[in-house]
Design an enzyme around this catalytic site. Structure first.
Site, mmCIF file in Angstrom:
data_model
loop_
_atom_site.group_PDB
_atom_site.id
_atom_site.type_symbol
_atom_site.label_atom_id
_atom_site.label_comp_id
_atom_site.label_asym_id
_atom_site.label_seq_id
_atom_site.Cartn_x
_atom_site.Cartn_y
_atom_site.Cartn_z
ATOM 1 N N VAL A 202 0.680 -1.227 0.040
ATOM 2 C CA VAL A 202 0.027 0.016 -0.117
ATOM 3 C C VAL A 202 0.808 1.192 -0.017
ATOM 4 C CG1 VAL A 202 -2.048 1.241 1.217
ATOM 5 C CG2 VAL A 202 -1.338 -1.372 1.572
ATOM 6 N N HIS A 203 0.601 2.124 -1.017
ATOM 7 C CA HIS A 203 1.650 3.343 -0.888
ATOM 8 C C HIS A 203 0.752 4.570 -1.458
ATOM 9 C CE1 HIS A 203 2.781 2.143 -5.048
ATOM 10 N NE2 HIS A 203 2.999 3.410 -5.204
ATOM 11 N N ARG A 204 -0.360 4.379 -1.981
ATOM 12 C CA ARG A 204 -1.028 5.535 -2.460
ATOM 13 C C ARG A 204 -1.551 6.535 -1.613
ATOM 14 N NH1 ARG A 204 0.464 5.548 -7.850
ATOM 15 N NH2 ARG A 204 0.496 3.359 -8.638
#
Ligand code: UD1
Ligand code: UDP
Length: 354
Positions: A202-204
């Protein structure tokens, strides 16, 4: 030709590896690292894993708000382009390094090639969508990975200089899959059994910058009870710390620092399912034949969904948990990202400039 290749963020190192190898057979390449990513695990490890040549320049632009980071990179890349006077500048994907590199070159009347052109999520709240649209509109050569990308460009009136070449990440994966299987000990390191664990990335900002979304994602993963390997992006680590969630992860979630490419490939290839909001990871899940659960409501890689190997579930706890339980692709995969050899096809297409 003298070609300046501009990279700066994790997925760009991976994309440039196979192309750089092909380019250097017939051209002089000057490799520019903008410094957008700089931690060992976000940058150097990829140069080592993928045997990418040492950058000729590291511009050390670092982190910052959107405009400041883009502006820093723009100014620093411009200096290099003025000094190197290349015949072509190559940019990849959709990061601030892509936008700044493309703008700097275009303003100096240096032809710009955009690798991974034509992708659209049609969501302008994503910084990447702005970067893609602008880069495509100033590029002279647009190397598209999919037919959808070619169509997206045509809808925006871009028809000249467009080449459907397939995806350079197919080349990176094909070259490194065997090496990863041989060298990586990632499953042993985390005590994972093939086919019996999940991988999560997850990085958005749409997820990381929302406490509610991060809580929902982690709770859904906790519900599964399966071991979850979670290589944490630095943006995500910072946000989890600020929410006080870093030390309250469900017991089955194995959080670790970002993985190198070979460990990541091996971890993904043996996983039961992959959960992600990454563009590259959605593609690799498809290429590896691992069902992908995408923690977004849109995707640029629509073919993976149409083909039945990717499902969009947003950051909704119920939908995520349900997809982990029941999502099971029924169809055979097709060659939606093209055959191996996109890098060679790009070098071939560059002959029109010579
Ligand atoms: C960037 C790209 C995104 C891409 C992602 C790949 C933009 C707008 N976004 O997002 O499209 O999917 O890279 O991973 O270009 N940080 C570190 N160490 C590093 C790098 C970053 O600690 O080596 C931290 C910093 O606190 C920084 C934050 O991560 O502020 C975000 O980094 P940044 O490069 O701005 O954006 P990404 O989220 O990595
Ligand atoms: N990746 C990696 N280690 C990790 C997470 C991702 O090597 O811990 C690789 C992944 O296999 C893919 C690329 O990084 O090749 C995707 O980059 P990222 O998710 O950062 O960006 P995006 O593709 O969303 O722009």
């Amino acid at each position: 030709m003298r070609i300046v290749t501009i990279v700066g963020a994790r997925p760009q190192f991976i994309k440039c590896a196979p192309l750089s190898r092909e380019l250097r057979r017939e051209h002089t390449e000057v490799l520019v690292h903008t410094g957008q990513h700089y931690d060992y695990g976000m940058s150097d490890v990829f140069f080592a894993d993928l045997a990418i040549p040492e950058p000729d320049y590291n511009l050390g632009a670092g982190s910052g708000p959107q405009g400041m980071q883009t502006g820093e990179i723009l100014a620093r890349v411009e200096d290099v382009l003025l000094k190197e006077e290349p015949d072509l500048a190559i940019v990849f994907g959709d990061t601030n390094s892509t936008l700044a590199g493309a703008l700097a070159a275009a303003k100096l009347h240096i032809p710009v090639a955009h690798v991974e052109a034509g992708l659209r999520s049609f969501d302008r709240t994503m910084p990447e969508e702005i970067n893609r649209v602008v880069a495509d509109h100033v590029a002279d050569l647009l190397f598209c990975p999919t037919e959808t990308a070619v169509r997206n460009l045509a809808h925006e009136g871009i028809r000249n200089g467009v080449f459907l070449v397939g995806d350079v990440m197919v080349d990176a994966l094909a070259y490194n899959r065997g090496i990863a299987a041989e060298r990586s000990r990632v499953l042993q390191r985390f005590g994972l059994q093939p086919g019996n664990y999940l991988v999560l990335t997850v990085h958005r900002p749409a997820n990381t910058d929302s406490r509610e979304n991060m809580e929902a994602i982690l709770a859904a993963l906790g519900d599964t009870g399966l071991p979850v390997l979670f290589p944490v992006h630095p943006r995500t680590r910072k946000m989890l710390e600020s929410y006080g969630l870093r030390d309250r992860l469900p017991a089955n979630v194995l959080a670790t620092g970002p993985l190198g490419y070979l460990d990541m490939l091996e971890a993904m290839a043996r996983a039961a399912k992959i959960l992600t909001d990454s563009g590259g990871v959605q593609k690799e899940a498809y290429l590896l034949g691992v069902p992908c659960i995408t923690l977004r409501d849109t995707t640029e890689w629509v073919e993976t969904v149409q083909d039945g190997w990717n499902v969009l579930v947003g950051a909704d706890r119920e939908r995520i948990a349900d997809a982990v339980r029941t999502f099971s692709p029924a169809k055979e995969r097709s060659m939606i990202f093209g055959e191996v050899g996109a890098s060679g096809r790009i070098v071939e297409a560059l002959r029109i400039l010579m």
